[in-house]
Motif scaffolding. Structure first.
Motif, PDB file in Angstrom:
ATOM      1  N   TYR A   1       0.825  -1.211   0.000  1.00 18.56           N
ATOM      2  CA  TYR A   1       0.000   0.000   0.000  1.00 18.56           C
ATOM      3  C   TYR A   1       0.861   1.262   0.000  1.00 18.56           C
ATOM      4  O   TYR A   1       0.578   2.217  -0.726  1.00 18.56           O
ATOM      5  N   ARG A   2       1.910   1.266   0.820  1.00 20.73           N
ATOM      6  CA  ARG A   2       2.765   2.467   0.890  1.00 20.73           C
ATOM      7  C   ARG A   2       3.362   2.808  -0.470  1.00 20.73           C
ATOM      8  O   ARG A   2       3.434   3.977  -0.852  1.00 20.73           O
ATOM      9  N   ALA A   3       3.792   1.795  -1.218  1.00 21.48           N
ATOM     10  CA  ALA A   3       4.331   2.037  -2.563  1.00 21.48           C
ATOM     11  C   ALA A   3       3.239   2.568  -3.490  1.00 21.48           C
ATOM     12  O   ALA A   3       3.487   3.492  -4.279  1.00 21.48           O
ATOM     13  N   ILE A   4       2.054   1.998  -3.395  1.00 19.53           N
ATOM     14  CA  ILE A   4       0.931   2.466  -4.220  1.00 19.53           C
ATOM     15  C   ILE A   4       0.582   3.892  -3.842  1.00 19.53           C
ATOM     16  O   ILE A   4       0.349   4.748  -4.705  1.00 19.53           O
ATOM     17  N   ARG A   5       0.558   4.164  -2.556  1.00 19.92           N
ATOM     18  CA  ARG A   5       0.237   5.506  -2.049  1.00 19.92           C
ATOM     19  C   ARG A   5       1.186   6.546  -2.650  1.00 19.92           C
ATOM     20  O   ARG A   5       0.752   7.605  -3.114  1.00 19.92           O
ATOM     21  N   LEU A   6       2.463   6.222  -2.652  1.00 20.49           N
ATOM     22  CA  LEU A   6       3.449   7.153  -3.213  1.00 20.49           C
ATOM     23  C   LEU A   6       3.195   7.419  -4.693  1.00 20.49           C
ATOM     24  O   LEU A   6       3.300   8.559  -5.155  1.00 20.49           O
ATOM     25  N   SER A   7       2.851   6.378  -5.440  1.00 17.14           N
ATOM     26  CA  SER A   7       2.601   6.576  -6.871  1.00 17.14           C
ATOM     27  C   SER A   7       1.335   7.392  -7.104  1.00 17.14           C
ATOM     28  O   SER A   7       1.287   8.218  -8.020  1.00 17.14           O
ATOM     29  N   LEU A   8       0.315   7.201  -6.280  1.00 20.44           N
ATOM     30  CA  LEU A   8      -0.918   7.989  -6.425  1.00 20.44           C
ATOM     31  C   LEU A   8      -0.665   9.458  -6.116  1.00 20.44           C
ATOM     32  O   LEU A   8      -1.194  10.347  -6.801  1.00 20.44           O
ATOM     33  N   LEU A   9       0.142   9.715  -5.117  1.00 18.20           N
ATOM     34  CA  LEU A   9       0.484  11.099  -4.782  1.00 18.20           C
ATOM     35  C   LEU A   9       1.370  11.713  -5.866  1.00 18.20           C
ATOM     36  O   LEU A   9       1.164  12.857  -6.261  1.00 18.20           O
ATOM     37  N   ALA A  10       2.330  10.946  -6.360  1.00 17.79           N
ATOM     38  CA  ALA A  10       3.239  11.450  -7.399  1.00 17.79           C
ATOM     39  C   ALA A  10       2.479  11.797  -8.676  1.00 17.79           C
ATOM     40  O   ALA A  10       2.837  12.749  -9.375  1.00 17.79           O
ATOM     41  N   GLU A  11       1.431  11.031  -8.971  1.00 15.84           N
ATOM     42  CA  GLU A  11       0.627  11.266 -10.177  1.00 15.84           C
ATOM     43  C   GLU A  11      -0.502  12.267  -9.924  1.00 15.84           C
ATOM     44  O   GLU A  11      -1.317  12.516 -10.810  1.00 15.84           O
ATOM     45  N   SER A  12      -0.564  12.815  -8.711  1.00 18.46           N
ATOM     46  CA  SER A  12      -1.608  13.772  -8.310  1.00 18.46           C
ATOM     47  C   SER A  12      -3.012  13.207  -8.521  1.00 18.46           C
ATOM     48  O   SER A  12      -3.941  13.919  -8.900  1.00 18.46           O
ATOM     49  N   VAL A  13      -3.157  11.926  -8.245  1.00 18.73           N
ATOM     50  CA  VAL A  13      -4.455  11.267  -8.372  1.00 18.73           C
ATOM     51  C   VAL A  13      -5.377  11.704  -7.231  1.00 18.73           C
ATOM     52  O   VAL A  13      -6.580  11.855  -7.418  1.00 18.73           O
ATOM     53  N   ILE A  14      -4.787  11.893  -6.066  1.00 19.61           N
ATOM     54  CA  ILE A  14      -5.534  12.260  -4.873  1.00 19.61           C
ATOM     55  C   ILE A  14      -4.598  13.063  -3.981  1.00 19.61           C
ATOM     56  O   ILE A  14      -3.379  12.885  -4.027  1.00 19.61           O
ATOM     57  N   SER A  15      -5.164  13.933  -3.183  1.00 25.06           N
ATOM     58  CA  SER A  15      -4.325  14.738  -2.297  1.00 25.06           C
ATOM     59  C   SER A  15      -3.961  13.940  -1.046  1.00 25.06           C
ATOM     60  O   SER A  15      -4.649  12.974  -0.681  1.00 25.06           O
ATOM     61  N   GLU A  16      -2.902  14.351  -0.407  1.00 25.71           N
ATOM     62  CA  GLU A  16      -2.494  13.668   0.817  1.00 25.71           C
ATOM     63  C   GLU A  16      -3.568  13.797   1.887  1.00 25.71           C
ATOM     64  O   GLU A  16      -3.849  12.846   2.619  1.00 25.71           O
ATOM     65  N   ALA A  17      -4.215  14.951   1.979  1.00 24.69           N
ATOM     66  CA  ALA A  17      -5.284  15.149   2.962  1.00 24.69           C
ATOM     67  C   ALA A  17      -6.439  14.178   2.721  1.00 24.69           C
ATOM     68  O   ALA A  17      -6.979  13.593   3.669  1.00 24.69           O
ATOM     69  N   GLU A  18      -6.798  13.967   1.454  1.00 26.38           N
ATOM     70  CA  GLU A  18      -7.874  13.014   1.134  1.00 26.38           C
ATOM     71  C   GLU A  18      -7.460  11.590   1.493  1.00 26.38           C
ATOM     72  O   GLU A  18      -8.267  10.819   2.030  1.00 26.38           O
ATOM     73  N   LEU A  19      -6.207  11.246   1.208  1.00 30.17           N
ATOM     74  CA  LEU A  19      -5.717   9.910   1.554  1.00 30.17           C
ATOM     75  C   LEU A  19      -5.723   9.696   3.059  1.00 30.17           C
ATOM     76  O   LEU A  19      -6.141   8.644   3.537  1.00 30.17           O
ATOM     77  N   ILE A  20      -5.292  10.675   3.795  1.00 29.73           N
ATOM     78  CA  ILE A  20      -5.259  10.555   5.253  1.00 29.73           C
ATOM     79  C   ILE A  20      -6.669  10.310   5.788  1.00 29.73           C
ATOM     80  O   ILE A  20      -6.872   9.471   6.677  1.00 29.73           O
ATOM     81  N   GLU A  21      -7.645  11.024   5.239  1.00 29.71           N
ATOM     82  CA  GLU A  21      -9.036  10.832   5.659  1.00 29.71           C
ATOM     83  C   GLU A  21      -9.489   9.396   5.381  1.00 29.71           C
ATOM     84  O   GLU A  21     -10.102   8.753   6.233  1.00 29.71           O
ATOM     85  N   LEU A  22      -9.187   8.876   4.206  1.00 33.04           N
ATOM     86  CA  LEU A  22      -9.560   7.502   3.864  1.00 33.04           C
ATOM     87  C   LEU A  22      -8.803   6.492   4.728  1.00 33.04           C
ATOM     88  O   LEU A  22      -9.351   5.459   5.127  1.00 33.04           O
ATOM     89  N   GLU A  23      -7.555   6.787   5.027  1.00 33.45           N
ATOM     90  CA  GLU A  23      -6.718   5.856   5.786  1.00 33.45           C
ATOM     91  C   GLU A  23      -7.166   5.705   7.235  1.00 33.45           C
ATOM     92  O   GLU A  23      -6.818   4.724   7.889  1.00 33.45           O
ATOM     93  N   ARG A  24      -7.950   6.621   7.721  1.00 34.93           N
ATOM     94  CA  ARG A  24      -8.457   6.497   9.103  1.00 34.93           C
ATOM     95  C   ARG A  24      -9.286   5.236   9.280  1.00 34.93           C
ATOM     96  O   ARG A  24      -9.449   4.748  10.388  1.00 34.93           O
ATOM     97  N   ARG A  25      -9.805   4.723   8.185  1.00 34.81           N
ATOM     98  CA  ARG A  25     -10.631   3.511   8.223  1.00 34.81           C
ATOM     99  C   ARG A  25      -9.826   2.250   7.915  1.00 34.81           C
ATOM    100  O   ARG A  25     -10.395   1.168   7.807  1.00 34.81           O
ATOM    101  N   MET A  26      -8.540   2.381   7.806  1.00 32.90           N
ATOM    102  CA  MET A  26      -7.682   1.264   7.431  1.00 32.90           C
ATOM    103  C   MET A  26      -7.601   0.243   8.586  1.00 32.90           C
ATOM    104  O   MET A  26      -7.339   0.609   9.722  1.00 32.90           O
TER     105      MET A  26
END
Length: 108
Positions: A77-102
């Protein structure tokens, strides 16, 4: 909504369900299957982003987050997360919100 992406997403959901029920010869085979399906989900997310299908991007990321439950899953997941952020697919703030349910948050 892109019908091809939607169909691929449904197929990947089934792949995850089958993976969780599968028995593997050894840990290496298990790890390869796990990483392969998660990388396919990453590719689907990138395709959905390229098609400007924000709803699918969010659904697929939510699915990924809900299905990240062990150390190996989290490493991938961490590797995928980095690629999504690098490609500006989603903002870090949005990811953090989703990750609260991880599910791995139970250990943090």
């Amino acid at each position: 909504m892109n019908q091809e992406i939607e169909s691929s997403f449904l197929l990947l959901q089934e792949t995850f369900a089958q993976y969780f029920e599968a028995e593997f010869q050894d840990e290496a085979e298990d790890s390869r299957a796990n990483e392969s399906m998660r990388l396919k989900l990453r590719d689907l997310i990138l395709d959905a982003a390229a098609s400007n299908d924000k709803a699918m991007v969010r659904r697929a990321i939510q699915f990924l987050v809900r299905n990240t439950g062990c150390e190996e899953d989290f490493r991938i997941y961490r590797a995928i997360r980095l690629s999504l952020l690098a490609e500006s697919v989603i903002s870090e703030a949005e990811l953090i919100e989703l990750e609260r349910r991880m599910p791995v948050n139970r250990w943090m």
